[in-house]
Design a protein around this motif. Structure first.
Motif, short mmCIF file in Angstrom:
data_model
loop_
_atom_site.label_atom_id
_atom_site.label_comp_id
_atom_site.label_asym_id
_atom_site.label_seq_id
_atom_site.Cartn_x
_atom_site.Cartn_y
_atom_site.Cartn_z
N VAL A 145 0.84 -1.20 0.00
CA VAL A 145 0.00 0.00 0.00
C VAL A 145 0.87 1.25 0.00
CG1 VAL A 145 -1.68 1.33 1.34
CG2 VAL A 145 -1.99 -1.13 1.05
N LEU A 146 1.91 1.26 0.82
CA LEU A 146 2.80 2.42 0.86
C LEU A 146 3.47 2.63 -0.50
CD1 LEU A 146 4.44 2.08 4.38
CD2 LEU A 146 2.79 3.81 3.62
N ALA A 147 3.90 1.55 -1.15
CA ALA A 147 4.52 1.67 -2.47
C ALA A 147 3.51 2.23 -3.47
CB ALA A 147 5.05 0.31 -2.93
N HIS A 148 2.28 1.78 -3.37
CA HIS A 148 1.20 2.29 -4.24
C HIS A 148 1.00 3.79 -4.04
CE1 HIS A 148 -2.56 2.45 -6.43
NE2 HIS A 148 -3.14 2.96 -5.38
N LEU A 149 1.18 4.26 -2.82
CA LEU A 149 1.03 5.67 -2.50
C LEU A 149 2.28 6.49 -2.84
CD1 LEU A 149 -0.82 5.33 0.91
CD2 LEU A 149 -1.81 6.01 -1.29
N GLY A 150 3.32 5.83 -3.33
CA GLY A 150 4.52 6.53 -3.76
C GLY A 150 5.66 6.55 -2.76
N VAL A 151 5.50 5.87 -1.63
CA VAL A 151 6.58 5.81 -0.64
C VAL A 151 7.64 4.85 -1.16
CG1 VAL A 151 7.18 5.19 1.73
CG2 VAL A 151 5.00 6.32 1.25
N ARG A 152 8.89 5.27 -1.16
CA ARG A 152 10.00 4.41 -1.59
C ARG A 152 10.90 4.04 -0.43
NH1 ARG A 152 6.99 4.20 -4.94
NH2 ARG A 152 6.96 5.14 -6.98
N GLU A 153 11.05 4.93 0.52
CA GLU A 153 11.89 4.68 1.70
C GLU A 153 10.98 4.32 2.88
OE1 GLU A 153 15.15 4.59 1.80
OE2 GLU A 153 15.29 5.10 -0.33
N SER A 162 10.55 -10.53 0.85
CA SER A 162 9.50 -11.38 0.26
C SER A 162 8.88 -10.72 -0.96
CB SER A 162 8.41 -11.68 1.29
OG SER A 162 8.92 -12.46 2.33
N LEU A 163 8.55 -9.44 -0.84
CA LEU A 163 7.91 -8.73 -1.95
C LEU A 163 8.84 -8.62 -3.15
CD1 LEU A 163 6.07 -5.96 0.08
CD2 LEU A 163 5.02 -7.87 -1.16
N LYS A 164 10.11 -8.40 -2.91
CA LYS A 164 11.07 -8.32 -4.02
C LYS A 164 11.32 -9.70 -4.61
CE LYS A 164 13.36 -4.04 -2.88
NZ LYS A 164 14.61 -3.34 -2.64
N TRP A 165 11.38 -10.72 -3.76
CA TRP A 165 11.62 -12.09 -4.23
C TRP A 165 10.49 -12.54 -5.15
CZ3 TRP A 165 8.80 -16.59 -3.39
CH2 TRP A 165 9.42 -17.76 -3.84
N MET A 166 9.25 -12.21 -4.79
CA MET A 166 8.13 -12.65 -5.63
C MET A 166 7.88 -11.72 -6.81
SD MET A 166 4.66 -11.86 -3.45
CE MET A 166 5.20 -12.44 -1.88
N GLY A 167 8.61 -10.60 -6.86
CA GLY A 167 8.48 -9.70 -7.99
C GLY A 167 7.39 -8.65 -7.86
N ALA A 205 3.88 -4.82 -12.10
CA ALA A 205 2.55 -5.23 -12.54
C ALA A 205 1.97 -6.26 -11.57
CB ALA A 205 2.61 -5.80 -13.95
N LEU A 206 2.81 -7.19 -11.12
CA LEU A 206 2.34 -8.18 -10.14
C LEU A 206 1.95 -7.51 -8.84
CD1 LEU A 206 1.89 -11.09 -9.18
CD2 LEU A 206 4.30 -11.15 -8.52
N GLY A 207 2.72 -6.55 -8.39
CA GLY A 207 2.41 -5.83 -7.16
C GLY A 207 1.06 -5.14 -7.24
N ARG A 208 0.74 -4.54 -8.40
CA ARG A 208 -0.57 -3.90 -8.57
C ARG A 208 -1.69 -4.93 -8.51
NH1 ARG A 208 2.74 -0.72 -11.53
NH2 ARG A 208 2.56 -1.87 -13.48
N LYS A 209 -1.45 -6.12 -9.06
CA LYS A 209 -2.46 -7.18 -8.97
C LYS A 209 -2.67 -7.64 -7.54
CE LYS A 209 -1.74 -9.06 -13.58
NZ LYS A 209 -1.28 -10.23 -14.36
N LEU A 210 -1.56 -7.77 -6.80
CA LEU A 210 -1.64 -8.23 -5.42
C LEU A 210 -2.39 -7.25 -4.52
CD1 LEU A 210 1.92 -9.73 -4.88
CD2 LEU A 210 -0.23 -10.96 -5.17
N LEU A 211 -2.39 -5.97 -4.87
CA LEU A 211 -3.11 -4.97 -4.09
C LEU A 211 -4.61 -5.23 -4.06
CD1 LEU A 211 -1.44 -1.55 -4.89
CD2 LEU A 211 -1.72 -2.60 -2.64
N ARG A 212 -5.12 -5.95 -5.04
CA ARG A 212 -6.56 -6.26 -5.09
C ARG A 212 -7.00 -7.24 -4.00
NH1 ARG A 212 -6.81 -7.73 -11.43
NH2 ARG A 212 -5.79 -5.85 -12.19
N TYR A 213 -6.05 -7.95 -3.45
CA TYR A 213 -6.38 -9.01 -2.50
C TYR A 213 -5.82 -8.71 -1.12
CZ TYR A 213 -7.06 -11.26 -6.96
OH TYR A 213 -7.46 -11.53 -8.24
N PRO A 214 -6.59 -8.99 -0.07
CA PRO A 214 -6.08 -8.79 1.30
C PRO A 214 -5.14 -9.93 1.68
CG PRO A 214 -8.31 -9.65 1.39
CD PRO A 214 -7.97 -9.45 -0.07
N LEU A 215 -3.87 -9.76 1.41
CA LEU A 215 -2.89 -10.82 1.65
C LEU A 215 -2.34 -10.73 3.03
CD1 LEU A 215 -1.15 -10.63 -1.81
CD2 LEU A 215 -2.86 -12.27 -1.06
#
Length: 74
Positions: free
Chosen positions: A20-28, A49-54, A64-74
Motif C-alpha cells: 500500500v505504501l509503495a502504491h502511494l509513492g513511498v519508496r523509503e 519477500s515482496l522483491k523475491w516474488m516480484g 505489474a504483479l504488485g498492482r495485482k496483489l493490491l486487489r487481495y487482502p494478503l
C-alpha cells in the motif's frame, strides 16, 4: 493477561502495508512516519519477500504483479 499488548505493526507481517505504501509513492519505508515504528527485522522480511516474488522492483516501486496483489487482502 498482558498489561499492554504489543502493537500489531510490531508483530505482524508487513507485506500488505508495504504494498500500500509503495502504491502511494513511498519508496523509503524506513523513513515513513510510522505511528509505532515496526522492528527492522519485520520490515526487512516483508521487503525481501515482496522483491523475491516480484511485487516490488529494486527501487521499491510496484510492478505489474504488485498492482495485482493490491486487489487481495494478503
Amino acid at each position: 493477561m498482558v498489561q499492554e499488548p504489543v502493537p500489531e505493526c510490531q508483530r505482524a507481517d508487513l507485506s500488505q502495508a508495504l504494498l500500500v505504501l509503495a502504491h502511494l509513492g513511498v519508496r523509503e519505508f524506513t523513513a515513513f512516519s510510522w505511528y509505532d515504528p515496526p522492528p527492522a527485522a519485520l520490515m526487512l522480511s516483508a521487503l525481501r519477500s515482496l522483491k523475491w516474488m516480484g511485487a516490488l522492483d529494486g527501487e521499491n516501486r510496484l510492478t505489474a504483479l504488485g498492482r495485482k496483489l493490491l486487489r487481495y487482502p494478503l
